[in-house]
Design a protein around this motif. Structure first.
Motif, PDB file in Angstrom:
ATOM      1  N   ILE A  74       0.843  -1.200   0.000  1.00  0.00           N
ATOM      2  CA  ILE A  74       0.000   0.000   0.000  1.00  0.00           C
ATOM      3  C   ILE A  74       0.874   1.246   0.000  1.00  0.00           C
ATOM      4  N   LEU A  75       1.926   1.216   0.812  1.00  0.00           N
ATOM      5  CA  LEU A  75       2.852   2.343   0.882  1.00  0.00           C
ATOM      6  C   LEU A  75       3.490   2.617  -0.469  1.00  0.00           C
ATOM      7  N   GLU A  76       3.906   1.571  -1.183  1.00  0.00           N
ATOM      8  CA  GLU A  76       4.563   1.762  -2.475  1.00  0.00           C
ATOM      9  C   GLU A  76       3.612   2.408  -3.490  1.00  0.00           C
ATOM     10  N   ILE A  77       2.335   2.021  -3.444  1.00  0.00           N
ATOM     11  CA  ILE A  77       1.350   2.637  -4.331  1.00  0.00           C
ATOM     12  C   ILE A  77       1.218   4.122  -4.026  1.00  0.00           C
ATOM     13  N   CYS A  78       1.118   4.455  -2.732  1.00  0.00           N
ATOM     14  CA  CYS A  78       1.009   5.869  -2.329  1.00  0.00           C
ATOM     15  C   CYS A  78       2.278   6.641  -2.676  1.00  0.00           C
ATOM     16  N   TYR A  79       3.421   6.017  -2.426  1.00  0.00           N
ATOM     17  CA  TYR A  79       4.725   6.670  -2.615  1.00  0.00           C
ATOM     18  C   TYR A  79       4.928   7.101  -4.065  1.00  0.00           C
ATOM     19  N   VAL A  80       4.654   6.173  -4.986  1.00  0.00           N
ATOM     20  CA  VAL A  80       4.861   6.497  -6.397  1.00  0.00           C
ATOM     21  C   VAL A  80       3.767   7.431  -6.916  1.00  0.00           C
ATOM     22  N   SER A  81       2.586   7.380  -6.294  1.00  0.00           N
ATOM     23  CA  SER A  81       1.470   8.227  -6.747  1.00  0.00           C
ATOM     24  C   SER A  81       1.665   9.692  -6.371  1.00  0.00           C
ATOM     25  N   VAL A  82       2.565   9.969  -5.456  1.00  0.00           N
ATOM     26  CA  VAL A  82       2.854  11.354  -5.087  1.00  0.00           C
ATOM     27  C   VAL A  82       3.621  12.073  -6.195  1.00  0.00           C
ATOM     28  N   THR A  83       4.458  11.339  -6.918  1.00  0.00           N
ATOM     29  CA  THR A  83       5.342  11.975  -7.900  1.00  0.00           C
ATOM     30  C   THR A  83       4.997  11.666  -9.355  1.00  0.00           C
ATOM     31  N   LEU A  84       4.759  10.400  -9.667  1.00  0.00           N
ATOM     32  CA  LEU A  84       4.669   9.998 -11.068  1.00  0.00           C
ATOM     33  C   LEU A  84       3.436  10.532 -11.806  1.00  0.00           C
ATOM     34  N   PRO A  85       2.214  10.482 -11.254  1.00  0.00           N
ATOM     35  CA  PRO A  85       1.062  11.016 -12.001  1.00  0.00           C
ATOM     36  C   PRO A  85       1.215  12.491 -12.356  1.00  0.00           C
ATOM     37  N   ARG A  86       1.767  13.265 -11.424  1.00  0.00           N
ATOM     38  CA  ARG A  86       1.968  14.693 -11.694  1.00  0.00           C
ATOM     39  C   ARG A  86       2.919  14.905 -12.872  1.00  0.00           C
ATOM     40  N   TYR A  87       3.968  14.086 -12.939  1.00  0.00           N
ATOM     41  CA  TYR A  87       4.910  14.208 -14.043  1.00  0.00           C
ATOM     42  C   TYR A  87       4.301  13.726 -15.351  1.00  0.00           C
ATOM     43  N   LEU A  88       3.493  12.665 -15.283  1.00  0.00           N
ATOM     44  CA  LEU A  88       2.824  12.175 -16.491  1.00  0.00           C
ATOM     45  C   LEU A  88       1.890  13.238 -17.068  1.00  0.00           C
ATOM     46  N   ILE A  89       1.174  13.928 -16.198  1.00  0.00           N
ATOM     47  CA  ILE A  89       0.272  14.985 -16.660  1.00  0.00           C
ATOM     48  C   ILE A  89       1.057  16.096 -17.358  1.00  0.00           C
ATOM     49  N   SER A  90       2.219  16.439 -16.812  1.00  0.00           N
ATOM     50  CA  SER A  90       3.035  17.480 -17.446  1.00  0.00           C
ATOM     51  C   SER A  90       3.566  17.017 -18.804  1.00  0.00           C
ATOM     52  N   LEU A 111       8.210  13.164   1.621  1.00  0.00           N
ATOM     53  CA  LEU A 111       9.060  12.953   2.789  1.00  0.00           C
ATOM     54  C   LEU A 111       8.370  12.085   3.835  1.00  0.00           C
ATOM     55  N   ILE A 112       7.081  12.313   4.052  1.00  0.00           N
ATOM     56  CA  ILE A 112       6.335  11.504   5.027  1.00  0.00           C
ATOM     57  C   ILE A 112       6.327  10.038   4.617  1.00  0.00           C
ATOM     58  N   LEU A 113       6.042   9.773   3.334  1.00  0.00           N
ATOM     59  CA  LEU A 113       5.985   8.387   2.864  1.00  0.00           C
ATOM     60  C   LEU A 113       7.370   7.752   2.821  1.00  0.00           C
ATOM     61  N   GLY A 114       8.403   8.556   2.524  1.00  0.00           N
ATOM     62  CA  GLY A 114       9.771   8.041   2.576  1.00  0.00           C
ATOM     63  C   GLY A 114      10.154   7.652   3.998  1.00  0.00           C
ATOM     64  N   THR A 115       9.734   8.468   4.973  1.00  0.00           N
ATOM     65  CA  THR A 115       9.970   8.142   6.380  1.00  0.00           C
ATOM     66  C   THR A 115       9.221   6.874   6.768  1.00  0.00           C
ATOM     67  N   THR A 116       7.979   6.753   6.315  1.00  0.00           N
ATOM     68  CA  THR A 116       7.191   5.554   6.587  1.00  0.00           C
ATOM     69  C   THR A 116       7.880   4.315   6.045  1.00  0.00           C
ATOM     70  N   GLU A 117       8.425   4.421   4.845  1.00  0.00           N
ATOM     71  CA  GLU A 117       9.120   3.271   4.254  1.00  0.00           C
ATOM     72  C   GLU A 117      10.335   2.889   5.079  1.00  0.00           C
ATOM     73  N   SER A 118      11.078   3.882   5.536  1.00  0.00           N
ATOM     74  CA  SER A 118      12.244   3.614   6.367  1.00  0.00           C
ATOM     75  C   SER A 118      11.847   2.889   7.650  1.00  0.00           C
ATOM     76  N   PRO A 289       9.708   0.500  -6.313  1.00  0.00           N
ATOM     77  CA  PRO A 289       8.302   0.088  -6.176  1.00  0.00           C
ATOM     78  C   PRO A 289       7.823  -0.839  -7.286  1.00  0.00           C
ATOM     79  N   MET A 290       8.419  -0.723  -8.478  1.00  0.00           N
ATOM     80  CA  MET A 290       8.023  -1.594  -9.582  1.00  0.00           C
ATOM     81  C   MET A 290       8.524  -3.021  -9.365  1.00  0.00           C
TER      82      MET A 290
END
Length: 314
Positions: A74-90, A111-118, A289-290
């Motif tokens: 679940i964390l990996e889905i959230c983690y990648v969704s913070v960055t990748l969709p925004r870049y895809l839209i651009s 940063l929050i999700l990166g801390t969670t992963e750690s 995450p992939m």
């Protein structure tokens, strides 16, 4: 692209929005990158969602190890969704603008999700330590209540710190340029746009990274040192092989995550280059995450069997 700015009373041009350049240095590959990142995002969503589903539905996987694996997916889905969709839209719209608030929000969640992963990787290593080094006490130590407490602590333990760090970073004045040479809002490229001396802020970032990164990493190393010592004392080769197989997947993910993140945040400032930063960031934001579902699936017979049962039922 001409950037928007505001004149302050100190006659300093202050940025009010940013431009995420992404991989704009590769103009002929924008369509290719869009396709590749879209496929990668779908693979991440499908692969990690499958792990979440089987760890919830299959009774065989109702164990602490797979409970944490489900949270990790679940964390990996959230983690990648913070960055990748925004870049895809651009990439799709060619609109690379991002407001100051949106950039701060993206960085904060990243940063929050990166801390969670750690934290979660450290918890997963503790789970393996108890299971292998203290197997008789495992059901008592890793009881359902304890597992839920560790999961909640991992998800929310770093929230106050990272909100404070994000506020500190964006309290800086940004001037001269609003172009972030990255595909998401990350700390090193943002610092490059700040006016004046940022050394105090950089030191505070290093302190936070040590607290939320280095300490869990040390705990993981200590756990695995004891785990390996215990495994080597097992009387049969079959027992040693089985024990190693349950730990090797997690250990590989730990190396990928902490290795690439450490290179990003602990390298000397003089050695930072936009191209290198982007390539390294790809590893711990997208590539890891992939591959996580593949790593855990191929090395775990219980997960493979659960996937078979899921598809046979379908």
């Amino acid at each position: 692209m001409k950037h928007e700015e505001r004149e302050t009373e100190y006659n300093v041009s202050t940025v009010v929005h940013f431009v995420l350049l992404g991989f704009s240095e590769l103009p002929n590959l924008q369509g290719f990158l869009s396709g590749v990142f879209s496929i990668i995002y779908m693979v991440i969503l499908i692969g990690n969602s499958l792990i979440v589903i089987i760890t919830r539905l299959d009774p065989v996987l109702h164990k602490p190890m797979y409970f944490f694996l489900g949270h990790f997916s679940i964390l990996e889905i959230c983690y990648v969704s913070v960055t990748l969709p925004r870049y895809l839209i651009s990439l799709w719209t060619q609109d690379k603008n991002i407001s100051l608030l949106s950039c701060a929000t993206q960085l904060c969640f990243f940063l929050i999700l990166g801390t969670t992963e750690s934290f979660l990787l450290a918890v997963m290593s503790y789970d393996r330590y108890v299971a292998i080094c203290n197997p008789l006490h495992y059901p008592v130590v890793m009881n359902p209540k304890k597992c839920h407490q560790l999961a909640i602590g991992s998800w929310f333990g770093g929230v106050p710190v990272e909100i404070g760090q994000t506020w500190q970073i964006f309290s800086l004045h940004f001037c001269h340029s609003n172009q972030i040479n990255h595909f998401f809002c990350d700390i090193p490229p943002i610092f490059k746009l700040a006016c004046g001396d940022t050394s105090v802020h950089e030191v505070s970032v290093y302190v936070v990274v040590i607290l939320i990164g280095a300490i869990p990493c040390i705990l993981i190393l200590v756990s695995y040192t004891k785990i390996i010592a215990t495994i080597l004392r097992l009387p049969t080769a079959q027992g040693r092989t089985k024990a190693f197989s349950t730990c090797s997947s997690h250990l590989l993910v730990v190396v990928l995550f902490f290795g690439s993140a450490s290179i990003t945040y602990f390298r000397p400032k003089s050695s930072h280059s936009a191209g290198t930063n982007k390539l390294i960031s790809l590893f711990y934001t997208i590539v890891t995450p992939m591959f996580n579902p593949v790593i855990y699936t191929l090395r775990n017979q219980d997960v493979i069997a659960a996937l078979r049962r899921l598809f046979l039922k379908a």
